[in-house]
Each structure stands twice: as structure tokens, then as C-alpha cells.
Design an enzyme around this catalytic site. Structure first.
Site, PDB file in Angstrom:
ATOM      1  N   GLY A  50       0.714  -1.306  -0.059  1.00 52.40           N
ATOM      2  CA  GLY A  50      -0.123  -0.154   0.070  1.00 52.40           C
ATOM      3  C   GLY A  50       0.944   1.377   0.062  1.00 52.40           C
ATOM      4  CD  GLN A 106       3.605   5.794   2.683  1.00 53.64           C
ATOM      5  OE1 GLN A 106       2.621   5.227   2.402  1.00 53.64           O
ATOM      6  NE2 GLN A 106       4.629   5.092   3.092  1.00 53.64           N
ATOM      7  CB  CYS A 130       5.584   2.162   7.204  1.00 53.06           C
ATOM      8  SG  CYS A 130       5.101   3.519   6.217  1.00 53.06           S
ATOM      9  CG  LEU A 131       6.695   0.941   1.044  1.00 57.97           C
ATOM     10  CD1 LEU A 131       5.959   1.499  -0.330  1.00 57.97           C
ATOM     11  CD2 LEU A 131       7.751  -0.130   0.842  1.00 57.97           C
ATOM     12  CG  HIS A 164      -0.162   1.080   7.383  1.00 65.72           C
ATOM     13  ND1 HIS A 164       1.044   0.673   8.184  1.00 65.72           N
ATOM     14  CD2 HIS A 164       0.598   1.800   6.513  1.00 65.72           C
ATOM     15  CE1 HIS A 164       2.159   1.099   7.880  1.00 65.72           C
ATOM     16  NE2 HIS A 164       1.803   2.143   6.966  1.00 65.72           N
ATOM     17  CG  HIS A 215       0.471   6.835   5.681  1.00 65.07           C
ATOM     18  ND1 HIS A 215       1.595   7.033   6.145  1.00 65.07           N
ATOM     19  CD2 HIS A 215       0.687   5.195   5.480  1.00 65.07           C
ATOM     20  CE1 HIS A 215       2.671   6.166   6.152  1.00 65.07           C
ATOM     21  NE2 HIS A 215       2.032   5.042   5.809  1.00 65.07           N
TER      22      HIS A 215
HETATM   23 NI    NI Z   1       2.988   3.198   5.486  1.00 65.71          NI
END
Ligand code: NI
Length: 166
Positions: A46, A51, A91-92, A133, A137
Site C-alpha cells: 500500500g 508518502q 511501512c515503506l 495503515h 497516513h
Molecule cells: Ni505506511
């Protein structure tokens, strides 16, 4: 499609509350295409617009093993949750880290598609976890704000008892 740069913890973009996406135009479609490409390139399940530095309520998710079940969620709202699951989450924007996070086991979410049409999605298990999640964000929240505990490097590579509970 272009791969965009993923911002990491410490960048204040990740802590901002995102604005509603008002226009369902070619610029949004470009963002969605780029976000999917960026998520697949990073082997994530995701990605939320903040992000990649865009403060809009836009999310892409694909929890399938074949990487061919892409969901685009614009202005998503969770309308129902039930149950609870305890499991690992990463998380990326926090590379190399994982934690045990408790989330609802079932989540119903309403969102707009890329053309502005509202739809409803019922999710369970890991998909429900990803929805929670990614939506966090959009309000500047990260899993480290809600985690039960952070995993050690050895635990990240191996088995943790919490995985059995899923
Ligand atoms: Ni994340």
C-alpha cells in the site's frame, strides 16, 4: 508512469493532515498511476499520497500475491469495523523496521474511484490491516503511534508468536 521518491520518517509531510481530493482529472490519474508504479517497485502492499509528498486523501493498495488486484481509494472513510487482529506491520517510509500492531479484523470502507464514483469495500485480515495503515497516513499518523511493540532485527527475519494469532 513514473516512480516517485518515497519520503521517510523525519519528513514533516508524513505528519500533516491531507486535504480532500476535489478534482478527478488527468492530474489525479497520473498521481494514481505513479503511486501504483512506486508501490510495486518498492514491493509494498500500500501507499498513501503523503508518502510521495502529496497532501491529498489518495491511497493505493494491493495485498494480492500476484500483484494484480489494485484498489484505488480516494477520500476513503471507514464506516464499520469489527473484531481484532494482532500481527506484524511495516511501512515503506520506515525501511527496515517492523512492529506488532493491533488492528480491527474486518473493515468496511467507502471511497471514490478515479472518476469520482463512490464504492464500498469490505476487507478482512491483512487487507483490513492495510486499509487501516494507509488511511492513518492521510491524518499524519504512522504505525509507530499505535504499535504494541517494535520488533528486533532477529524477530523481523524470523518467526514471532504474534503471527500465530492472525
Ligand atoms: Ni505506511
Amino acid at each position: 508512469m513514473a516512480i516517485r521518491k518515497i519520503v521517510e520518517l523525519g519528513d514533516e509531510t508524513l505528519r500533516k493532515v491531507c486535504k480532500k481530493q476535489e478534482k478527478f482529472d488527468s492530474r489525479l490519474h497520473q498521481l494514481l498511476d505513479d503511486m501504483a508504479a512506486t508501490m510495486y517497485d518498492a514491493q509494498g502492499v500500500g501507499l498513501a499520497a503523503p508518502q510521495v509528498g502529496i497532501l491529498r486523501r489518495v491511497v493505493v493498495i494491493d495485498v494480492s500475491e500476484e500483484r494484480d488486484e489494485l484498489f484505488e481509494l480516494i477520500n476513503p472513510v471507514i464506516v464499520e469495523t469489527s473484531g481484532s487482529q494482532c500481527g506484524r506491520e511495516g511501512c515503506l517510509s520506515l525501511p527496515g523496521r517492523q512492529a506488532v500492531v493491533t488492528r480491527p479484523d474486518r473493515v468496511v470502507v467507502q471511497a471514490q474511484d478515479r472518476n469520482g464514483e463512490w464504492y464500498e469495500l469490505e476487507t478482512e485480515g491483512f487487507f483490513a490491516r492495510a486499509v487501516c495503515h494507509e488511511l492513518d497516513h492521510l491524518d499524519g499518523k504512522l504505525y509507530i503511534d499505535v504499535m504494541d511493540r517494535e520488533l528486533t532485527v532477529a524477530e523481523i527475519q524470523g518467526h514471532i508468536p504474534e503471527d500465530d494469532a492472525e
